[in-house]
Design a protein around this motif. Structure first.
Motif, PDB file in Angstrom:
ATOM      1  N   ASN A 109       4.770  -7.605 -11.675  1.00  0.00           N
ATOM      2  CA  ASN A 109       5.691  -6.474 -11.539  1.00  0.00           C
ATOM      3  C   ASN A 109       6.248  -5.989 -12.877  1.00  0.00           C
ATOM      4  OD1 ASN A 109       5.459  -6.502  -8.667  1.00  0.00           O
ATOM      5  ND2 ASN A 109       6.933  -8.207  -8.606  1.00  0.00           N
ATOM      6  N   THR A 110       5.596  -6.385 -13.966  1.00  0.00           N
ATOM      7  CA  THR A 110       5.964  -5.844 -15.271  1.00  0.00           C
ATOM      8  C   THR A 110       5.183  -4.554 -15.500  1.00  0.00           C
ATOM      9  OG1 THR A 110       6.339  -8.055 -16.163  1.00  0.00           O
ATOM     10  CG2 THR A 110       6.002  -6.279 -17.755  1.00  0.00           C
ATOM     11  N   LYS A 111       5.866  -3.528 -15.969  1.00  0.00           N
ATOM     12  CA  LYS A 111       5.209  -2.260 -16.269  1.00  0.00           C
ATOM     13  C   LYS A 111       4.728  -2.266 -17.718  1.00  0.00           C
ATOM     14  CE  LYS A 111       5.964  -0.221 -12.286  1.00  0.00           C
ATOM     15  NZ  LYS A 111       4.860   0.214 -11.407  1.00  0.00           N
ATOM     16  N   VAL A 112       3.442  -1.990 -17.918  1.00  0.00           N
ATOM     17  CA  VAL A 112       2.865  -1.954 -19.261  1.00  0.00           C
ATOM     18  C   VAL A 112       2.138  -0.631 -19.445  1.00  0.00           C
ATOM     19  CG1 VAL A 112       2.622  -4.465 -19.426  1.00  0.00           C
ATOM     20  CG2 VAL A 112       0.758  -3.112 -18.461  1.00  0.00           C
ATOM     21  N   THR A 113       1.844  -0.291 -20.703  1.00  0.00           N
ATOM     22  CA  THR A 113       1.168   0.980 -20.995  1.00  0.00           C
ATOM     23  C   THR A 113      -0.254   0.986 -20.464  1.00  0.00           C
ATOM     24  OG1 THR A 113       2.510   1.167 -23.001  1.00  0.00           O
ATOM     25  CG2 THR A 113       0.591   2.612 -22.830  1.00  0.00           C
TER      26      THR A 113
END
Length: 386
Positions: A51-55
């Motif tokens: 659930n981590t947002k990354v590019t």
């Protein structure tokens, strides 16, 4: 028409995000797995928490590590994925060829430019706005495409050689595992020894069964003295890569080192062991020794020729031992001493594999030199592609 344009005129930073839970170690990129000195990327050692947002990057995007820009970490994406916040993702605008843009940023000038605007001393970071003002050659799209395709072809050949070398390494490792770990080397009838009922004897030192006639030993018991070095008088010989410098990094460094100016002649393979890193390399070419603590291992034992010694050392797990004392524990490591005829057969098979490996390795040095020689001349119009 202006001969130059700003990076912001032909590219933009990607800001779209992707959920990290759909990524794996091959599709996640951070500053950790982009390789130094413009050598692309490797598989990541970790992925972010769920659930981590990354590019979100896509094929033909350009990824640049923005921590310590002097390490020259840049990668031209060939697949989709996600990357950490410390990795900048640039995407070419519609009138700019992606390959051309990548090679425009591949130059040393670009990384020197970032460092001029970098903030921080111990862990300098590039200034994103300043980076967008970097000068890019202003050419029409067709010329951009020709230049990008030519340079990309050279890099594709380098990549192909690297893949071939990885396969050659894997073949030698598989044979080692089959013969010296599973003990299914060919018996007198050419059948797998252990699987065909070959006699196994329990060895109390190794605490395992080994083939009859095989013994146990220690690494230090098979090591020989390192041969004398040859003093290099012309430092340019090292600069052009005739004698690659071998150190404890992940890659061979082909260039001049100020700490050592001597060359080791290699009539047989040498095993290189990083005392501080436990990285193991096999060298079958004349080379210059690199950083302090780079140990050179050569076998004097007929039953453990150097190509076999390389696999044995590479197979050891020293991760639980103290920092900077790895060589001490390596020498004390217990190993199996096989029958000499089996070791010699292994050598005969793998030597041609590593000769092919060496040819590809030096071809890549020459291809890299050609690319780096052409790059500035193509960018300033001194050379054109027809």
């Amino acid at each position: 028409m202006n001969k130059i344009m700003r990076l912001k005129d032909c590219a933009f930073y990607v800001s779209q995000k992707i959920n990290s839970e759909i990524l794996d170690k091959n599709t996640y990129v951070s500053t950790e797995n982009i390789l130094q000195n413009r050598l692309g990327k490797t598989i990541a050692s970790f992925t972010p928490k769920n659930n981590t947002k990354v590019t979100h990057f896509k094929p033909k995007d350009i990824l640049i590590a923005n921590i310590r820009p002097y390490l020259k970490k840049i990668w031209f994406a060939n697949h989709e994925g996600g990357c950490s916040a410390d990795v900048l993702v640039l995407r070419a605008k519609s009138h700019t060829d992606s390959s051309f843009l990548y090679y425009s940023l591949f130059r040393d000038d670009f990384f020197s430019y970032i460092m001029k605007g970098a903030k921080g001393t111990r862990m300098p970071r590039g200034d994103k706005e300043q980076i967008l003002n970097f000068n890019i050659p202003n050419m029409n799209y067709q010329n951009q495409k020709k230049i990008g395709e030519l340079l990309f072809l050279l890099d594709k050949k380098i990549e192909l050689n690297n893949r071939i070398n990885a396969e050659l390494e894997a073949m030698a490792k598989t044979l080692y595992d089959y013969w010296f770990v599973q003990f299914d080397f060919p018996n007198e009838e050419g059948k797998p020894y252990k699987s065909s009922g070959g006699k196994m004897v329990y060895n109390s030192t190794l605490k395992r069964e080994i083939p009859e006639g095989w013994e146990n030993g220690k690494i230090e018991e098979v090591l020989d003295k390192v041969p004398n070095t040859i003093k290099i008088l012309n430092k340019d010989i090292l600069r052009v890569g005739k004698y690659p410098v071998v150190d404890q990094g992940q890659e061979y460094i082909c260039g001049f080192t100020n700490t050592k100016e001597s060359v080791l002649e290699v009539k047989d393979a040498h095993v290189i062991f990083g005392d501080h890193t436990t990285i193991v390399k096999l060298v079958n070419f004349d080379y210059s020794r690199g950083a302090d603590g780079t140990q050179i291992l050569i076998s004097k034992e007929e039953r453990v020729p150097n190509y076999l010694l390389y696999q044995m050392v590479n197979n050891l797990d020293l991760t639980n031992y103290g920092y900077a004392r790895h060589f001490k524990f390596l020498k004390e490591a217990k190993i199996i001493l096989p029958m000499a005829n089996i070791s010699n057969k292994y050598n005969q098979i793998v030597i041609p594999l590593y000769e092919k490996w060496r040819n590809n390795f030096f071809e890549n040095i020459n291809l890299s030199k050609l690319r780096d020689w052409l790059l500035p001349m193509l960018m300033n119009g001194q050379v054109t592609v027809k």
